[in-house]
Design an enzyme around this catalytic site. Sequence first.
Site, PDB file in Angstrom:
ATOM      1  N   ALA A  83       0.983  -1.018   0.087  1.00 14.30           N
ATOM      2  CA  ALA A  83       0.067   0.014  -0.054  1.00 14.30           C
ATOM      3  C   ALA A  83       0.992   1.266   0.125  1.00 14.30           C
ATOM      4  CB  ALA A  83      -0.732   0.150   1.290  1.00 14.30           C
ATOM      5  N   LYS A  84       0.454   2.222  -0.609  1.00 15.12           N
ATOM      6  CA  LYS A  84       1.167   3.369  -0.729  1.00 15.12           C
ATOM      7  C   LYS A  84       1.709   3.753   0.634  1.00 15.12           C
ATOM      8  CE  LYS A  84      -2.425   4.791  -3.684  1.00 15.12           C
ATOM      9  NZ  LYS A  84      -3.468   5.590  -3.817  1.00 15.12           N
ATOM     10  N   ARG A  85       0.794   4.005   1.696  1.00 14.83           N
ATOM     11  CA  ARG A  85       1.462   4.331   3.000  1.00 14.83           C
ATOM     12  C   ARG A  85       2.574   3.381   3.532  1.00 14.83           C
ATOM     13  NH1 ARG A  85      -3.533   2.682   2.882  1.00 14.83           N
ATOM     14  NH2 ARG A  85      -4.185   0.964   4.056  1.00 14.83           N
ATOM     15  N   ARG A  86       2.617   2.295   3.204  1.00 19.64           N
ATOM     16  CA  ARG A  86       3.511   1.560   3.969  1.00 19.64           C
ATOM     17  C   ARG A  86       4.930   1.477   3.416  1.00 19.64           C
ATOM     18  NH1 ARG A  86       3.248  -3.340   3.667  1.00 19.64           N
ATOM     19  NH2 ARG A  86       4.399  -3.782   5.561  1.00 19.64           N
TER      20      ARG A  86
END
Length: 302
Positions: free
Chosen positions: A263-266
């Site tokens: 995921a982008k946030r990870r």
Amino acid sequence: MMTAWQDGDGQPVAVDEIVDKLATTRFAPSPTGLLHLGHAWSAVQAHDLARAANGRFLLRIEDIDAARSRDEHVAAILADLAWLGLEWDGPVLFQSQRLATYGSALERLRQAGLVYRCFCTRAEIAASASAPHGSEGPVYPGTCRRLTAAEERADEPHCWRIDMAAATARAGPLTWHDAHAGTVSADPMAAGDVVLARKDAPSSYHLSVVVDDAAQGVTDIVRGTDLFDATHVHRVLQALLDLPTPRYHHHALLVGSDGERLAKRRGAPTLAAMRAAGEDGHALAQRLRQGQLPLGFAVAAP
Ligand code: GLU
């Protein structure tokens, strides 16, 4: 069998066979961040399904979230696809330019008495102890479902939610088809009264995706299994809005070495970073087709 065309040998070909071969797929990213390897994995599959069927591969930018969508992310998406060697057909469709169309669909559901205004804040919903969790977070407990006209404060910020019990009663039992899961009975009640128009936008993911897939003539939806449950909601909306139901191909997600989905946030490596580092995007796409993933990545078990 319907009226037939003739193929090259003069043999009749059934229309439904031709239609079947003309798959239209789409890649529909939200420009709220940069694409990562999981997006490439999904886009390659959507692209190749269309190309194998002499069909069309469309690009749709899902930018109804004006606050989080960025022009530079749109530019990066276009550059990423070109880098991967994935050419899309026709003009790019931007959801931000179609808000009036989504508004008409919402209005139709409103006139049918299937949506209601909701004034609850996220905190209020989260604080509702009884709320079970669905795939999108807490299932809305229905607080605003039965507000009287006098209790409604239409001038205050509100979203619109579907009354899912009423909607499923209206639509009747529904099924949809997934290439891997087979025939699936729609179970939209598990998602509950999802939002169809946000407080800050006159639509939501669920409403616009269903309206646009129909408007663009998408016959085959290729996307990750993270959106499998959303399809139950989409199937009901298709029934209520008299829209065709595409075939679904929910593919397994890519995971990192920790087993967690990208995921982008990870902090998964972005395609933009790989491009900037001089990696060969065409070669990457080719390796993905052969199921060869860069070190540290794997396909999640079904
Ligand atoms: N815009 C969605 C996303 O970026 C995908 C929508 C879809 O494929 O239905 O996750």
